[in-house]
Design a protein around this motif. Structure first.
Motif, short mmCIF file in Angstrom:
data_model
loop_
_atom_site.label_atom_id
_atom_site.label_comp_id
_atom_site.label_asym_id
_atom_site.label_seq_id
_atom_site.Cartn_x
_atom_site.Cartn_y
_atom_site.Cartn_z
N GLY A 100 36.95 48.99 40.28
CA GLY A 100 36.55 47.69 40.80
C GLY A 100 35.28 47.15 40.18
O GLY A 100 34.55 46.39 40.82
N TYR A 101 34.99 47.50 38.95
CA TYR A 101 33.75 47.06 38.29
C TYR A 101 33.58 45.55 38.39
O TYR A 101 34.51 44.78 38.13
CB TYR A 101 33.74 47.50 36.83
CG TYR A 101 32.53 46.99 36.07
CD1 TYR A 101 31.29 47.56 36.28
CD2 TYR A 101 32.64 45.93 35.18
CE1 TYR A 101 30.17 47.09 35.60
CE2 TYR A 101 31.53 45.45 34.50
CZ TYR A 101 30.30 46.03 34.72
OH TYR A 101 29.19 45.56 34.05
N ASP A 102 32.39 45.13 38.77
CA ASP A 102 32.02 43.72 38.88
C ASP A 102 30.80 43.51 38.01
O ASP A 102 29.73 44.08 38.28
CB ASP A 102 31.72 43.40 40.34
CG ASP A 102 31.29 41.96 40.58
OD1 ASP A 102 30.96 41.24 39.60
OD2 ASP A 102 31.27 41.54 41.75
N SER A 103 30.91 42.72 36.96
CA SER A 103 29.83 42.55 35.99
C SER A 103 28.58 41.89 36.59
O SER A 103 27.53 41.91 35.96
CB SER A 103 30.31 41.75 34.78
OG SER A 103 30.66 40.44 35.18
N THR A 104 28.68 41.34 37.78
CA THR A 104 27.50 40.73 38.40
C THR A 104 26.68 41.74 39.19
O THR A 104 25.64 41.41 39.74
CB THR A 104 27.90 39.57 39.35
OG1 THR A 104 28.66 40.10 40.44
CG2 THR A 104 28.69 38.51 38.61
N LYS A 105 27.17 42.98 39.26
CA LYS A 105 26.48 44.01 40.03
C LYS A 105 25.92 45.10 39.14
O LYS A 105 26.32 45.25 37.99
CB LYS A 105 27.44 44.62 41.06
CG LYS A 105 27.89 43.60 42.08
CD LYS A 105 28.72 44.22 43.15
CE LYS A 105 29.00 43.13 44.19
NZ LYS A 105 30.13 43.41 44.99
N ARG A 106 25.00 45.86 39.70
CA ARG A 106 24.38 47.00 39.03
C ARG A 106 24.89 48.26 39.72
O ARG A 106 24.96 48.31 40.94
CB ARG A 106 22.87 46.89 39.16
CG ARG A 106 22.09 48.03 38.55
CD ARG A 106 20.60 47.77 38.82
NE ARG A 106 19.76 48.63 38.04
CZ ARG A 106 18.80 49.39 38.55
NH1 ARG A 106 18.58 49.41 39.84
NH2 ARG A 106 18.06 50.13 37.78
N TYR A 107 25.22 49.26 38.93
CA TYR A 107 25.78 50.50 39.47
C TYR A 107 24.91 51.69 39.12
O TYR A 107 24.28 51.72 38.05
CB TYR A 107 27.19 50.74 38.91
CG TYR A 107 28.18 49.71 39.35
CD1 TYR A 107 28.97 49.90 40.48
CD2 TYR A 107 28.33 48.52 38.63
CE1 TYR A 107 29.88 48.93 40.88
CE2 TYR A 107 29.24 47.55 39.03
CZ TYR A 107 30.01 47.77 40.16
OH TYR A 107 30.90 46.81 40.56
N LYS A 108 24.91 52.67 40.01
CA LYS A 108 24.19 53.93 39.79
C LYS A 108 25.19 55.07 39.89
O LYS A 108 26.03 55.10 40.79
CB LYS A 108 23.12 54.11 40.86
CG LYS A 108 22.42 55.46 40.81
CD LYS A 108 21.43 55.58 41.95
CE LYS A 108 21.63 56.92 42.59
NZ LYS A 108 20.82 57.17 43.74
N VAL A 109 25.08 56.02 38.94
CA VAL A 109 25.92 57.21 38.97
C VAL A 109 25.02 58.41 38.69
O VAL A 109 24.25 58.41 37.73
CB VAL A 109 27.04 57.16 37.90
CG1 VAL A 109 27.96 58.36 38.03
CG2 VAL A 109 27.83 55.86 37.97
N SER A 110 25.11 59.43 39.55
CA SER A 110 24.32 60.65 39.36
C SER A 110 25.11 61.63 38.50
O SER A 110 26.32 61.73 38.63
CB SER A 110 24.00 61.29 40.71
OG SER A 110 23.11 60.47 41.43
N GLY A 111 24.37 62.35 37.66
CA GLY A 111 25.00 63.30 36.75
C GLY A 111 24.98 64.72 37.28
O GLY A 111 24.22 65.07 38.17
N TYR A 112 25.84 65.53 36.70
CA TYR A 112 25.95 66.95 37.00
C TYR A 112 25.73 67.71 35.70
O TYR A 112 26.46 67.52 34.73
CB TYR A 112 27.34 67.27 37.57
CG TYR A 112 27.65 66.48 38.82
CD1 TYR A 112 27.24 66.94 40.07
CD2 TYR A 112 28.32 65.26 38.74
CE1 TYR A 112 27.51 66.20 41.21
CE2 TYR A 112 28.59 64.52 39.89
CZ TYR A 112 28.18 65.00 41.11
OH TYR A 112 28.44 64.27 42.25
N LEU A 113 24.73 68.57 35.69
CA LEU A 113 24.35 69.27 34.47
C LEU A 113 25.08 70.59 34.33
O LEU A 113 25.13 71.39 35.26
CB LEU A 113 22.84 69.54 34.47
CG LEU A 113 22.29 70.34 33.29
CD1 LEU A 113 22.44 69.57 31.99
CD2 LEU A 113 20.84 70.71 33.54
N ASP A 114 25.66 70.80 33.14
CA ASP A 114 26.16 72.12 32.75
C ASP A 114 25.12 72.62 31.74
O ASP A 114 25.20 72.29 30.55
CB ASP A 114 27.55 72.00 32.12
CG ASP A 114 28.09 73.34 31.63
OD1 ASP A 114 27.32 74.33 31.58
OD2 ASP A 114 29.27 73.39 31.26
#
Length: 139
Positions: A100-114
């Motif tokens: 549902g990506y909306d180009s008018t919004k900002r998104y945050k995603v947290s990473g998982y480290l290997d």
């Protein structure tokens, strides 16, 4: 209840680094927090990877002579801020994996480290809308 302050072991909090390795995606590019750089040990080169079926974006540390190696970070002492990437090709790949990506919004995603593989994984299905700092106030 009295606290024996001589038994307390204090450690200094690093207020310059995020608690989690996050990326922020907006309509113009991607920002990698300083924690991403720290967790990967300020790599000079990385490979951007993806698993389209599972909607996972990853950053893999590599050497400059490996296939599709991309310049990434300055050395620890020189990289004083977050890192931004405005490459349209990477941005398009990442935004297509956000449901549902909306180009008018900002998104945050947290990473998982290997740590063993020196790869940070980002499950793009976990992307959450994140307010811009300048407009965090409710209207």
């Amino acid at each position: 209840m009295a606290i024996n302050f001589k038994e307390i072991n204090l450690s200094v909090i690093d207020i310059t680094t995020n608690a989690a390795p996050d990326i922020f995606i907006n309509q113009k590019g991607i920002t990698f927090t300083k924690r991403v750089l720290e967790d990967l040990n300020y790599p000079q080169n990385v490979q951007y990877c993806m698993d389209a079926e599972k909607k996972v974006f990853a950053i893999r540390v590599c050497k400059s002579n490996e296939a599709k190696a991309t310049a990434f970070s300055k050395p620890r002492g020189e990289q004083t801020a977050t890192l931004s990437c405005n490459n349209k090709n990477i941005h398009d790949v990442i935004t297509h994996m956000i449901p549902g990506y909306d180009s008018t919004k900002r998104y945050k995603v947290s990473g998982y480290l290997d740590a063993e593989s020196r790869v940070l994984y980002f499950d793009m299905t976990e992307a959450e809308v994140s307010m811009f700092r300048a407009s965090d106030k409710a209207e």
